[in-house]
Design an enzyme around this catalytic site. Sequence first.
Site, short mmCIF file in Angstrom:
data_model
loop_
_atom_site.label_atom_id
_atom_site.label_comp_id
_atom_site.label_asym_id
_atom_site.label_seq_id
_atom_site.Cartn_x
_atom_site.Cartn_y
_atom_site.Cartn_z
N LYS A 163 -6.68 -8.96 -2.04
CA LYS A 163 -7.43 -8.20 -3.04
C LYS A 163 -8.88 -8.69 -3.01
O LYS A 163 -9.12 -9.89 -2.87
CB LYS A 163 -6.83 -8.39 -4.43
CG LYS A 163 -5.46 -7.75 -4.59
CD LYS A 163 -5.53 -6.22 -4.57
CE LYS A 163 -4.17 -5.59 -4.86
NZ LYS A 163 -4.19 -4.12 -4.66
N LYS A 262 1.42 6.48 -0.68
CA LYS A 262 2.35 6.07 -1.73
C LYS A 262 3.02 7.34 -2.22
O LYS A 262 2.34 8.23 -2.75
CB LYS A 262 1.60 5.40 -2.89
CG LYS A 262 0.96 4.07 -2.51
CD LYS A 262 0.19 3.45 -3.65
CE LYS A 262 -0.43 2.14 -3.19
NZ LYS A 262 -1.40 1.60 -4.15
#
Length: 369
Positions: A163, A262
Site C-alpha cells: 500500500k 473484482k
Amino acid sequence: MRIDTIEIYRVAMPLIYPFRTAYGSDDCIESILVRMTSGSYYGWGESSPLRAPTYSSEWAQGVFIAMRDWLAPLLVGQDITSGEQLQRALASIKGNYFAKGGLDLTWWDLYARFEGRPLWKLIGGKGPDVEVGADFGVMESLDDLLVEIGKAREAGFKRTKLKFRPGWDLNMVAAVRERYPDMVIHIDCNSAYRLSDLALFQELDRYHLAMIEQPLAHDDLVDHAKLQANIRTPICLDESIVSVDKARKAIELRACRWINIKPARVGGLTQALAIHDLCQEAGIPCWIGGMLESAIGQSFNMALATLPNIRYPSDIFPSERFYREDLGEPPITLSGPSRVTASMEPGIGCEPHPERLKRLTVERVVVRA
Ligand code: MG
C-alpha cells in the site's frame, strides 16, 4: 431457474488487526451475504463494499437497502437462465455495481450447484490451482515492513503488493527495493494522488515496479492515460473499472496496461467474465483483487482467477490472515507456496457457518415473489 426467494444479510466480521489503507483504518469488515433459492436448490454470494463509502460510492448498509428495495424485487418470481438475462433484469437501476454484483454472484453459485459443477469449471477455468501474492498495508515502521516481507519471501510468495500513500511512499519503496533488489513488487495507491504528482511517479520508474495500481482518482480514466504516457511503469486500474464499458474506454484511451478485476466491484461474475475476455482480446493481462470478503466472496475470486488471461498472482488471502474464524466454511487456506486451490464441489464449494452467520448478522431480510 425461477428465483423463489432472496435472503440478504448484513454482517460485521471482526478483523484480527485493523486494516489501514489510503482510505483510513477498519477494525471490522461489513459485508453483505445473499442466499438465493430456486425450488430445492440454493446458492450463496457476497458483496463487500466496506462499511463506509470510501473505496467506492457504495457501502454495506447502502447495498443492503439497494438490494432489498430495488434490485431483489426485480429478480424474484423471474425465470433466470443466464447471467446476461439477470443483468438485463437489473438494467433499469443505474450504478450500484456492488449491489448488483452480490446478486449476480449468488445466481452463479445457484446455477453451478443446479448444474452440479464446480463454478471454476463452468466458466472455463484452466485448472483449480491459482497463484496468489503477499500484501502489506501501512505499518508502524519500515523495519516492521521489511521483517514481514522477509517472512513472506521465506514462505514462497512470488510477488509483494505494498500500500502506498502520502507519508508511506518513496522512502518506503526505496527501502524495500534496497533490501530485496529482485523481488516482484507493485504498489497500490487506492486513488490517493493527482496528475500534479507526475514527478513522484516518474521517480518511481527507477524501482522497476511490476505496476502501479490506481494512482489517480477512483473514477478517472483520462488523467490515468496522461500519466501512463509519461511513465514507464505500467498502470493497473482497479477502482476506475466498474463496468465492461469502463474497461473498454480505459483500453481505448490507453489508461492502463493491466486491469485488476473484482467481481463485486464490476457488477458481478457476468461482467467480470466479459471484462476478462475483452482484455484478453486487447492484450491487456488481468489479475483478481479482493475486498477482505469472507471465504464465500473469495471463492468467487478464486474461480475467476483460474481463467487464462489472469497473468499475475491475485489478492486471495488465507482466512487466518485477517480473521480468527472465517464466516465461510471451509476457510481459505494455502494449498502450497503462493497458491490456493479452487473447490471441486458444485458451485463455489463454500457457504456460511450457521452459528457464525447468526452471531455476526446485523440485519437480515427475505424478499419473496
Ligand atoms: Mg487496489
